[in-house]
Write an enzyme that holds these catalytic residues in place. Sequence first.
Site, PDB file in Angstrom:
ATOM      1  N   GLU A   5      32.944  12.277 -20.067  1.00  0.00           N
ATOM      2  CA  GLU A   5      32.326  13.507 -20.243  1.00  0.00           C
ATOM      3  C   GLU A   5      33.482  14.682 -19.557  1.00  0.00           C
ATOM      4  OE1 GLU A   5      28.331  16.254 -19.791  1.00  0.00           O
ATOM      5  OE2 GLU A   5      28.762  14.991 -18.256  1.00  0.00           O
ATOM      6  N   LYS A  76      25.514  17.179 -27.208  1.00  0.00           N
ATOM      7  CA  LYS A  76      24.561  17.038 -26.121  1.00  0.00           C
ATOM      8  C   LYS A  76      23.552  17.840 -26.183  1.00  0.00           C
ATOM      9  CE  LYS A  76      24.445  16.658 -20.965  1.00  0.00           C
ATOM     10  NZ  LYS A  76      25.111  17.284 -19.807  1.00  0.00           N
ATOM     11  N   CYS A 118      25.860  11.755 -20.642  1.00  0.00           N
ATOM     12  CA  CYS A 118      25.517  11.893 -19.277  1.00  0.00           C
ATOM     13  C   CYS A 118      23.736  12.139 -18.989  1.00  0.00           C
ATOM     14  CB  CYS A 118      25.934  13.266 -18.770  1.00  0.00           C
ATOM     15  SG  CYS A 118      26.188  13.387 -17.266  1.00  0.00           S
TER      16      CYS A 118
END
Length: 245
Positions: A5, A76, A118
């Site tokens: 990321e 995301k 993440c």
Amino acid sequence: LALPECFAFIGSQASETVAQASTLEDETFAAFRDLAKRHSLWLSCGGFHEKASEEKVFNSHVVVDENGAIVDVYRKMHLFDVAIPGGAVLMESKTTVPGDARLAVVDTPVGRLGLTTCYDVRFPELYIALARKGCEVILVPSAFTVPTGEAHWHLLLRARAVESQCYLAAPAQVGTHNAKRKSYGHALAVDPWGKVLVDAGPDESPCIVCFDVDLDKLAEIRTRMPIQLHRRADVLDLAAQPARD
């Protein structure tokens, strides 16, 4: 090759993140497409600051094939808005627009990939859904903080691997980025039985770790422990019910 990321930029202020953001058609990302094509290499570009507006970005996980073509873009969904006791205050939503609720699934030479990023790893329902879509490897590019990494990084990745019966590959940022930000490291690969296959450790030097994807082993695990057959859709629906008053 899977990148972590924020692989292209980590700033010290939210305004810096927005200022350097670009679209996937601009020259910044074109360099990664050229890299993939030049080396005939699939790339998972695990968290690119894609320009969403003049004020905000998407945290975009982009997969590029060996010809340099963009195959899929996962933006995301779960944003990290957390104040860590005695540590950093990180409010991703100040600069980032959450992506639409969707399952990003990509067929590749190493198997069917599921794309996450993440903080998503704390939401098992996403990983179960990807497994139900036939994913064999789930990517989790990350930039975990040190306190949350020490407490939960290995635990969460091993749990998601066991629940989904997939390989999990989690490239990770490491070390001190600026006065406000430090990442845990420990880029990790976990097999469908929850065994850690590789752990890059906390060394702040950039490194590459490799592991083998054994689809026969994956099939054997799923046959011996057929949890996907036993999973009840009506129980999954319970998670969508209204929260407690």
